[in-house]
Design a protein around this motif. Structure first.
Motif, mmCIF file in Angstrom:
data_model
loop_
_atom_site.group_PDB
_atom_site.id
_atom_site.type_symbol
_atom_site.label_atom_id
_atom_site.label_comp_id
_atom_site.label_asym_id
_atom_site.label_seq_id
_atom_site.Cartn_x
_atom_site.Cartn_y
_atom_site.Cartn_z
ATOM 1 N N GLU A 280 50.305 4.822 -1.543
ATOM 2 C CA GLU A 280 51.289 3.734 -1.540
ATOM 3 C C GLU A 280 50.956 2.633 -2.557
ATOM 4 O O GLU A 280 51.845 2.192 -3.290
ATOM 5 C CB GLU A 280 51.446 3.148 -0.137
ATOM 6 C CG GLU A 280 52.324 4.002 0.776
ATOM 7 C CD GLU A 280 53.745 4.168 0.256
ATOM 8 O OE1 GLU A 280 54.283 3.225 -0.352
ATOM 9 O OE2 GLU A 280 54.318 5.247 0.449
ATOM 10 N N LYS A 283 51.902 3.907 -5.941
ATOM 11 C CA LYS A 283 53.347 3.875 -6.167
ATOM 12 C C LYS A 283 53.806 2.470 -6.565
ATOM 13 O O LYS A 283 54.651 2.307 -7.458
ATOM 14 C CB LYS A 283 54.088 4.345 -4.912
ATOM 15 C CG LYS A 283 53.946 5.829 -4.626
ATOM 16 C CD LYS A 283 54.457 6.195 -3.237
ATOM 17 C CE LYS A 283 55.918 5.886 -3.048
ATOM 18 N NZ LYS A 283 56.382 6.258 -1.677
ATOM 19 N N ALA A 284 53.243 1.459 -5.904
ATOM 20 C CA ALA A 284 53.599 0.073 -6.244
ATOM 21 C C ALA A 284 53.198 -0.249 -7.675
ATOM 22 O O ALA A 284 53.937 -0.925 -8.409
ATOM 23 C CB ALA A 284 52.921 -0.892 -5.266
ATOM 24 N N GLU A 285 52.031 0.232 -8.105
ATOM 25 C CA GLU A 285 51.583 0.022 -9.493
ATOM 26 C C GLU A 285 52.539 0.698 -10.464
ATOM 27 O O GLU A 285 52.891 0.136 -11.508
ATOM 28 C CB GLU A 285 50.172 0.582 -9.662
ATOM 29 C CG GLU A 285 49.116 -0.161 -8.856
ATOM 30 C CD GLU A 285 47.899 0.667 -8.521
ATOM 31 O OE1 GLU A 285 47.086 0.211 -7.691
ATOM 32 O OE2 GLU A 285 47.758 1.783 -9.076
ATOM 33 N N ASN A 287 55.737 1.362 -10.042
ATOM 34 C CA ASN A 287 56.981 0.598 -10.100
ATOM 35 C C ASN A 287 56.831 -0.659 -10.955
ATOM 36 O O ASN A 287 57.742 -1.027 -11.706
ATOM 37 C CB ASN A 287 57.416 0.212 -8.682
ATOM 38 C CG ASN A 287 58.104 1.360 -7.961
ATOM 39 O OD1 ASN A 287 59.197 1.772 -8.309
ATOM 40 N ND2 ASN A 287 57.449 1.894 -6.946
#
Length: 297
Positions: A280, A283-285, A287
C-alpha cells in the motif's frame, strides 16, 4: 507524449505501469528475469491482509490482475538495466538488450536481485528437500515438515501446510513472532518451537532426514525428523546499481521521490523517514510520482 521507463516488473513497478496505461502515457517495463512479479514469487500463496481490493487473496492474484491491465508489448523480459545516463533532454538506459532513450525513468526494483536468506547450516546447499518458496502445498500431504521463520509468510505457510499434514513444526529464533500469531491459533496439531535456531542437519545423499534445533537461552537440543525443510527468512537485499543518492542499501529522493530531474524511485528500493516496505505505501508512492510526471511540461 512523455516516454517513461519503468525499471522493475515487481508488484509496484506493475502497479505504476497500470497507472501509465490508464493515463495513456507511453511506457516500457524493463524486467531482468524471465517473468514479472518480483519477490511475490517467493510467497505466491501468501494471503494479503492490507492491500485494497485484494484482502485475503493470494499475493500472486495481485500480480495477475495488474498484468491484465498492461499491454504485454510494453514489457521487456530478460532485460537487465545496468546503468542510467542522463542528459538535458533525455534518460538513456544501458541494458543487456541495448540502449534505450526515454524522457523519464522510474526505478521500482524492490530489493534488487533477491536471494533467499539461507538457514546457515553446513551442507544446506546440498539438500534438495530444503526449499525457500512454495506455490503449491499438495505435495506436502502427510509429510514431516519443519518451517523456519517468524513473519507473516512463515505463519501463513504453517497454517496452510497444517491442513495437509499433522506433523508440522514451526521454528522461530525469538520468543515472539514478527507476524500475526492469530494466523496459527486454530492449528491444533502444529508444533511451535520458540526461541530456537537451526543447529545442524542429518544428511543422507542429497536429502536432509532430520534437523536439530537449539534453544537460544538454555541451549537444549531437539532433533526433528523431516521430509521437507522450508525456510522463510526473507531475502538478502542488494544495493541498487545506480549512481544516485543512497541511505544504506536504499535510494533517497526528495519529497516527490525524485532522485534527479528525470529519474524517480518507488517501492522497496526507496527510503525516507518512517518508510514502510509494504504494497500500500508503494502504491501511494507510485501515485505521487505519476502526478508529478503528468504536471511536467
Amino acid at each position: 507524449m512523455k516516454k517513461i521507463a519503468v525499471i522493475g516488473g515487481g508488484p509496484i513497478g506493475l502497479y505504476f505501469a497500470s497507472l501509465c496505461e490508464k493515463a495513456h502515457l507511453d511506457y516500457t517495463v524493463f524486467e531482468a528475469s524471465e517473468k514479472v512479479g518480483g519477490q511475490i514469487h517467493l510467497y505466491p500463496a501468501k494471503k494479503f491482509l492490507d492491500v485494497e481490493g485484494f484482502m485475503n487473496q493470494e499475493a500472486i492474484k495481485f500480480v495477475e490482475a495488474l498484468t491484465l491491465q498492461i499491454c504485454k508489448d510494453n514489457i521487456k523480459l530478460n532485460t537487465k538495466v545496468n546503468d542510467i545516463k542522463e542528459s538535458a533532454d533525455k534518460v538513456t538506459l544501458i541494458t543487456t538488450a541495448g540502449n534505450f532513450d526515454f524522457d523519464y525513468a522510474v526505478i521500482a526494483i524492490g530489493l534488487g536481485s533477491y536471494t533467499p536468506r539461507p538457514l546457515g547450516v553446513e551442507h544446506e546447499a546440498e539438500c534438495k528437500n530444503i526449499i525457500y518458496t512454495i506455490s503449491d502445498f499438495s505435495f506436502l500431504a502427510n509429510k514431516r515438515v519443519a518451517i523456519f521463520g517468524g513473519g507473516d509468510s512463515a505463519l501463513d505457510w504453517a497454517k496452510e501446510i497444517s491442513m495437509h499434514s499433522d506433523d508440522v513444526h514451526l521454528v522461530h529464533r525469538r520468543t515472539e513472532f514478527r507476524g500475526n500469531p492469530d494466523t496459527i491459533k486454530d492449528c491444533k496439531t502444529l508444533k511451535v518451537h520458540l526461541p530456537y535456531v537451526p543447529h545442524h542437519i542429518a544428511l543422507t545423499g542429497d536429502h536432509c532426514t532430520s534437523i536439530t534445533i537449539k534453544n537460544v537461552n538454555s541451549e537444549e537440543m531437539i532433533e526433528i525428523p523431516v521430509d521437507y525443510v522450508i525456510v522463510n527468512y526473507g531475502s538478502i537485499p542488494t544495493m541498487t546499481p545506480f549512481n544516485y543518492p543512497h541511505e544504506g542499501n536504499f535510494l533517497k529522493g526528495n519529497e516527490k521521490h525524485a532522485l534527479s530531474a528525470r529519474v524517480y524511485a518507488i517501492g522497496d528500493c526507496l527510503t525516507y523517514q518512517d518508510k514502510k516496505r509494504r504494497i500500500e505505501p508503494g502504491k501511494a508512492e507510485a501515485n505521487l510520482v505519476l502526478a508529478a510526471l503528468t504536471q511536467l511540461a
